[in-house]
Design a protein around this motif. Structure first.
Motif, PDB file in Angstrom:
ATOM      1  N   VAL A 140      52.316  31.671  44.268  1.00 20.08           N
ATOM      2  CA  VAL A 140      52.068  30.263  44.598  1.00 20.08           C
ATOM      3  C   VAL A 140      51.289  30.191  45.889  1.00 20.08           C
ATOM      4  O   VAL A 140      51.729  30.707  46.916  1.00 20.08           O
ATOM      5  CB  VAL A 140      53.387  29.489  44.825  1.00 20.08           C
ATOM      6  N   SER A 141      50.148  29.542  45.835  1.00 15.51           N
ATOM      7  CA  SER A 141      49.334  29.388  47.026  1.00 15.51           C
ATOM      8  C   SER A 141      49.116  27.892  47.286  1.00 15.51           C
ATOM      9  O   SER A 141      49.775  27.049  46.673  1.00 15.51           O
ATOM     10  CB  SER A 141      48.011  30.144  46.840  1.00 15.51           C
ATOM     11  N   LEU A 149      62.271  41.251  51.900  1.00 19.36           N
ATOM     12  CA  LEU A 149      61.016  41.770  51.339  1.00 19.36           C
ATOM     13  C   LEU A 149      60.069  42.271  52.420  1.00 19.36           C
ATOM     14  O   LEU A 149      59.012  42.832  52.104  1.00 19.36           O
ATOM     15  CB  LEU A 149      60.343  40.696  50.470  1.00 19.36           C
ATOM     16  N   GLN A 150      60.447  42.114  53.681  1.00 20.37           N
ATOM     17  CA  GLN A 150      59.670  42.766  54.749  1.00 20.37           C
ATOM     18  C   GLN A 150      59.960  44.262  54.766  1.00 20.37           C
ATOM     19  O   GLN A 150      59.310  45.007  55.479  1.00 20.37           O
ATOM     20  CB  GLN A 150      59.997  42.175  56.125  1.00 20.37           C
ATOM     21  N   GLY A 159      63.986  32.479  45.464  1.00 28.37           N
ATOM     22  CA  GLY A 159      64.580  31.606  44.431  1.00 28.37           C
ATOM     23  C   GLY A 159      65.661  30.682  44.960  1.00 28.37           C
ATOM     24  O   GLY A 159      66.217  29.890  44.197  1.00 28.37           O
ATOM     25  N   LYS A 169      47.855  33.115  53.474  1.00 26.20           N
ATOM     26  CA  LYS A 169      47.972  32.860  52.023  1.00 26.20           C
ATOM     27  C   LYS A 169      46.713  33.343  51.295  1.00 26.20           C
ATOM     28  O   LYS A 169      46.800  33.892  50.197  1.00 26.20           O
ATOM     29  CB  LYS A 169      48.167  31.357  51.756  1.00 26.20           C
ATOM     30  N   PHE A 203      53.897  19.519  48.987  1.00 29.06           N
ATOM     31  CA  PHE A 203      55.046  19.008  48.234  1.00 29.06           C
ATOM     32  C   PHE A 203      55.513  17.675  48.855  1.00 29.06           C
ATOM     33  O   PHE A 203      55.386  17.477  50.066  1.00 29.06           O
ATOM     34  CB  PHE A 203      56.222  19.989  48.288  1.00 29.06           C
ATOM     35  N   ALA A 219      48.785  24.876  44.881  1.00 28.01           N
ATOM     36  CA  ALA A 219      49.357  23.526  44.751  1.00 28.01           C
ATOM     37  C   ALA A 219      49.065  22.740  46.019  1.00 28.01           C
ATOM     38  O   ALA A 219      48.873  23.317  47.095  1.00 28.01           O
ATOM     39  CB  ALA A 219      50.867  23.617  44.529  1.00 28.01           C
ATOM     40  N   THR A 220      49.057  21.423  45.885  1.00 24.92           N
ATOM     41  CA  THR A 220      48.921  20.563  47.068  1.00 24.92           C
ATOM     42  C   THR A 220      50.276  20.476  47.786  1.00 24.92           C
ATOM     43  O   THR A 220      51.268  21.051  47.335  1.00 24.92           O
ATOM     44  CB  THR A 220      48.472  19.140  46.661  1.00 24.92           C
ATOM     45  N   LEU A 252      61.028  25.255  46.309  1.00 29.23           N
ATOM     46  CA  LEU A 252      60.364  25.414  45.011  1.00 29.23           C
ATOM     47  C   LEU A 252      61.110  26.412  44.119  1.00 29.23           C
ATOM     48  O   LEU A 252      61.343  26.152  42.934  1.00 29.23           O
ATOM     49  CB  LEU A 252      58.923  25.893  45.237  1.00 29.23           C
ATOM     50  N   CYS A 295      57.842  33.164  45.169  1.00 30.53           N
ATOM     51  CA  CYS A 295      58.031  31.910  45.925  1.00 30.53           C
ATOM     52  C   CYS A 295      58.534  32.181  47.335  1.00 30.53           C
ATOM     53  O   CYS A 295      58.724  31.239  48.101  1.00 30.53           O
ATOM     54  CB  CYS A 295      59.033  30.998  45.215  1.00 30.53           C
ATOM     55  N   ALA A 296      58.779  33.448  47.688  1.00 26.73           N
ATOM     56  CA  ALA A 296      59.264  33.749  49.044  1.00 26.73           C
ATOM     57  C   ALA A 296      58.136  33.525  50.029  1.00 26.73           C
ATOM     58  O   ALA A 296      56.995  33.905  49.792  1.00 26.73           O
ATOM     59  CB  ALA A 296      59.746  35.192  49.126  1.00 26.73           C
ATOM     60  N   THR A 297      58.474  32.868  51.121  1.00 30.80           N
ATOM     61  CA  THR A 297      57.474  32.687  52.183  1.00 30.80           C
ATOM     62  C   THR A 297      58.161  32.643  53.527  1.00 30.80           C
ATOM     63  O   THR A 297      59.310  32.219  53.642  1.00 30.80           O
ATOM     64  CB  THR A 297      56.656  31.403  51.978  1.00 30.80           C
ATOM     65  N   TYR A 304      56.407  31.090  55.912  1.00 28.53           N
ATOM     66  CA  TYR A 304      55.586  30.028  56.515  1.00 28.53           C
ATOM     67  C   TYR A 304      54.855  30.558  57.746  1.00 28.53           C
ATOM     68  O   TYR A 304      54.713  29.867  58.756  1.00 28.53           O
ATOM     69  CB  TYR A 304      56.406  28.765  56.810  1.00 28.53           C
ATOM     70  N   TYR A 362      48.543  30.060  58.829  1.00 29.09           N
ATOM     71  CA  TYR A 362      49.338  30.255  57.615  1.00 29.09           C
ATOM     72  C   TYR A 362      48.439  30.290  56.384  1.00 29.09           C
ATOM     73  O   TYR A 362      48.628  31.109  55.481  1.00 29.09           O
ATOM     74  CB  TYR A 362      50.384  29.143  57.510  1.00 29.09           C
TER      75      TYR A 362
HETATM   76  N1  LIG Z   1      55.628  23.126  51.154  1.00 31.61           N
HETATM   77  C1  LIG Z   1      54.488  22.789  50.586  1.00 31.61           C
HETATM   78  O1  LIG Z   1      54.045  21.650  50.701  1.00 31.61           O
HETATM   79  C2  LIG Z   1      53.730  23.810  49.739  1.00 31.61           C
HETATM   80  C3  LIG Z   1      52.563  23.412  49.081  1.00 31.61           C
HETATM   81  C4  LIG Z   1      51.897  24.324  48.264  1.00 31.61           C
HETATM   82  C5  LIG Z   1      52.387  25.618  48.125  1.00 31.61           C
HETATM   83  N2  LIG Z   1      53.512  25.978  48.804  1.00 31.61           N
HETATM   84  C6  LIG Z   1      53.996  27.364  48.628  1.00 31.61           C
HETATM   85  O2  LIG Z   1      55.165  27.339  47.834  1.00 31.61           O
HETATM   86  C7  LIG Z   1      55.926  28.507  48.119  1.00 31.61           C
HETATM   87  C8  LIG Z   1      57.389  28.133  48.297  1.00 31.61           C
HETATM   88  O3  LIG Z   1      57.530  27.276  49.411  1.00 31.61           O
HETATM   89  P1  LIG Z   1      58.946  26.573  49.744  1.00 31.61           P
HETATM   90  O4  LIG Z   1      58.647  25.341  50.513  1.00 31.61           O
HETATM   91  O5  LIG Z   1      59.778  26.481  48.509  1.00 31.61           O
HETATM   92  O6  LIG Z   1      59.579  27.645  50.744  1.00 31.61           O
HETATM   93  P2  LIG Z   1      61.043  27.603  51.382  1.00 31.61           P
HETATM   94  O7  LIG Z   1      61.824  26.428  50.938  1.00 31.61           O
HETATM   95  O8  LIG Z   1      60.884  27.838  52.858  1.00 31.61           O
HETATM   96  O9  LIG Z   1      61.728  28.901  50.748  1.00 31.61           O
HETATM   97  C9  LIG Z   1      61.323  30.185  51.136  1.00 31.61           C
HETATM   98  C10 LIG Z   1      62.160  31.193  50.375  1.00 31.61           C
HETATM   99  O10 LIG Z   1      61.712  32.507  50.739  1.00 31.61           O
HETATM  100  C11 LIG Z   1      62.847  33.302  51.058  1.00 31.61           C
HETATM  101  N3  LIG Z   1      62.405  34.326  52.004  1.00 31.61           N
HETATM  102  C12 LIG Z   1      61.773  34.143  53.183  1.00 31.61           C
HETATM  103  N4  LIG Z   1      61.522  35.333  53.762  1.00 31.61           N
HETATM  104  C13 LIG Z   1      62.007  36.275  52.940  1.00 31.61           C
HETATM  105  C14 LIG Z   1      62.072  37.697  52.984  1.00 31.61           C
HETATM  106  N5  LIG Z   1      61.601  38.387  54.048  1.00 31.61           N
HETATM  107  N6  LIG Z   1      62.651  38.354  51.979  1.00 31.61           N
HETATM  108  C15 LIG Z   1      63.157  37.682  50.914  1.00 31.61           C
HETATM  109  N7  LIG Z   1      63.117  36.344  50.801  1.00 31.61           N
HETATM  110  C16 LIG Z   1      62.563  35.657  51.811  1.00 31.61           C
HETATM  111  C17 LIG Z   1      63.851  32.294  51.632  1.00 31.61           C
HETATM  112  O11 LIG Z   1      65.181  32.742  51.539  1.00 31.61           O
HETATM  113  P3  LIG Z   1      65.922  33.467  52.790  1.00 31.61           P
HETATM  114  O12 LIG Z   1      65.577  32.701  54.006  1.00 31.61           O
HETATM  115  O13 LIG Z   1      67.363  33.466  52.399  1.00 31.61           O
HETATM  116  O14 LIG Z   1      65.377  34.849  52.786  1.00 31.61           O
HETATM  117  C18 LIG Z   1      63.651  31.121  50.671  1.00 31.61           C
HETATM  118  O15 LIG Z   1      64.379  31.334  49.487  1.00 31.61           O
HETATM  119  C19 LIG Z   1      55.272  29.149  49.354  1.00 31.61           C
HETATM  120  O16 LIG Z   1      54.481  30.227  48.954  1.00 31.61           O
HETATM  121  C20 LIG Z   1      54.402  28.033  49.919  1.00 31.61           C
HETATM  122  O17 LIG Z   1      53.264  28.521  50.608  1.00 31.61           O
HETATM  123  C21 LIG Z   1      54.203  25.113  49.585  1.00 31.61           C
END
Ligand SMILES: NC(=O)c1ccc[n+]([C@@H]2O[C@H](COP(=O)([O-])OP(=O)(O)OC[C@H]3O[C@@H](n4cnc5c(N)ncnc54)[C@H](OP(=O)(O)O)[C@@H]3O)[C@@H](O)[C@H]2O)c1
Length: 253
Positions: free
Chosen positions: A100-101, A51-52, A9, A116, A138, A135-136, A13, A70-72, A74, A112
């Protein structure tokens, strides 16, 4: 009162999902590994959890009615992360998981995306109430591709690749609606309002940022690039009438 847990969160996203849930009057818990540096809406509970780790996942989802995932990482570690969240949800009242995929995870062979897809399968076989929204790309990701090349004399893009970038706020709106509804399995994909070649978006980016560097399309080999060129990442029929890339760049100078 029902509790919506948003894992990740604090991310690109997840932040928007949290904002919209709070605006809709929901009780929200944000989960991430690092202490948040402010910026969360008032009243939101923050739980620091990795969450690992299964034990952390238990704490993260305790008492949840809905978990918006929404945690990923990547990377491939999304799979063990999802296993932990699923296992924790099984022993925590079986909340609805909204995941979210990415559009094309079943057609574009990159590590990656395979992870997913595996997460989607885990959810479908979890016996828990679940919903998956693909989703496509971002707008943030596309802009970042160009931002990363800001010191380069040219902007390099993969030739022949089209994208349909979507605003994270539009994806968040969809996720909040899904979190409010009944578990729906895999729902129709979401994509941005316009499809463009990356080359065109690079030119647009330059224009909006006042740059004059040439854009250089490069033909890249491999099955993944072939799938991208074939449009496996697009969903023109499922476009949202949301923010386009130009409006996004205007809002993010
Ligand atoms: N980017 C795109 O274009 C796109 C397109 C379609 C779908 N998506 C999907 O949308 C989702 C969100 O993507 P995003 O770009 O918003 O990601 P992001 O900005 O990299 O955010 C990832 C979040 O996950 C948390 N996180 C990572 N590892 C964690 C763990 N082990 N335990 C707890 N929290 C953890 C991070 O916080 P900390 O680092 O503080 O833990 C951060 O809050 C993903 O599933 C992605 O595949 C993305």
């Amino acid at each position: 009162m029902s509790l919506v847990v948003v894992t990740g969160g604090t991310g690109t996203l997840g932040r928007r999902v949290v904002e919209q849930l709070v605006a809709a009057g929901r009780s929200v818990r944000v989960v991430s590994r690092r202490p948040h540096r402010g910026g969360l809406p008032a009243g939101v509970e923050f739980v620091r959890a990795d969450l690992q780790r299964r034990g952390d996942a238990d704490v993260a989802v305790a008492g949840a009615t809905v978990v918006v995932q929404c945690a990923t990482t990547y990377g491939r570690r999304d799979v063990p992360l999802a296993r932990n969240v699923i296992a924790a949800c099984r022993s925590a009242g079986r909340p609805h998981i909204v995941d979210v995929s990415i559009v094309g995870v079943d057609r574009i062979p990159i590590f990656y995306y395979r992870a997913k897809l595996e997460v989607e399968r885990l959810l479908a076989n979890s016996g828990l109430p679940w919903t998956v929204q693909r989703a496509t790309q971002f707008h943030d990701l596309v802009a970042r591709l160009f931002d990363l090349q800001r010191r380069s004399p040219v902007i390099v893009v993969p030739a022949g690749v089209r994208v349909q970038p979507v605003d994270v706020r539009d994806v968040a709106t969809r996720l909040v609606r899904l979190a409010d509804g009944a578990p729906a399995g895999r729902v129709p994909d979401i994509g941005g309002p316009e499809v463009h070649e990356l080359r065109e978006l690079a030119v647009l980016y330059q224009r909006m940022r006042g740059g004059r560097r040439p854009v250089l399309p490069v033909g890249l080999p491999g099955a993944a690039m072939r799938a991208f060129r074939a449009g496996a990442n697009l969903v023109p029929g499922d476009a949202v009438a949301g923010t386009n890339f130009t409006a996004y760049l205007t809002k993010h100078p």
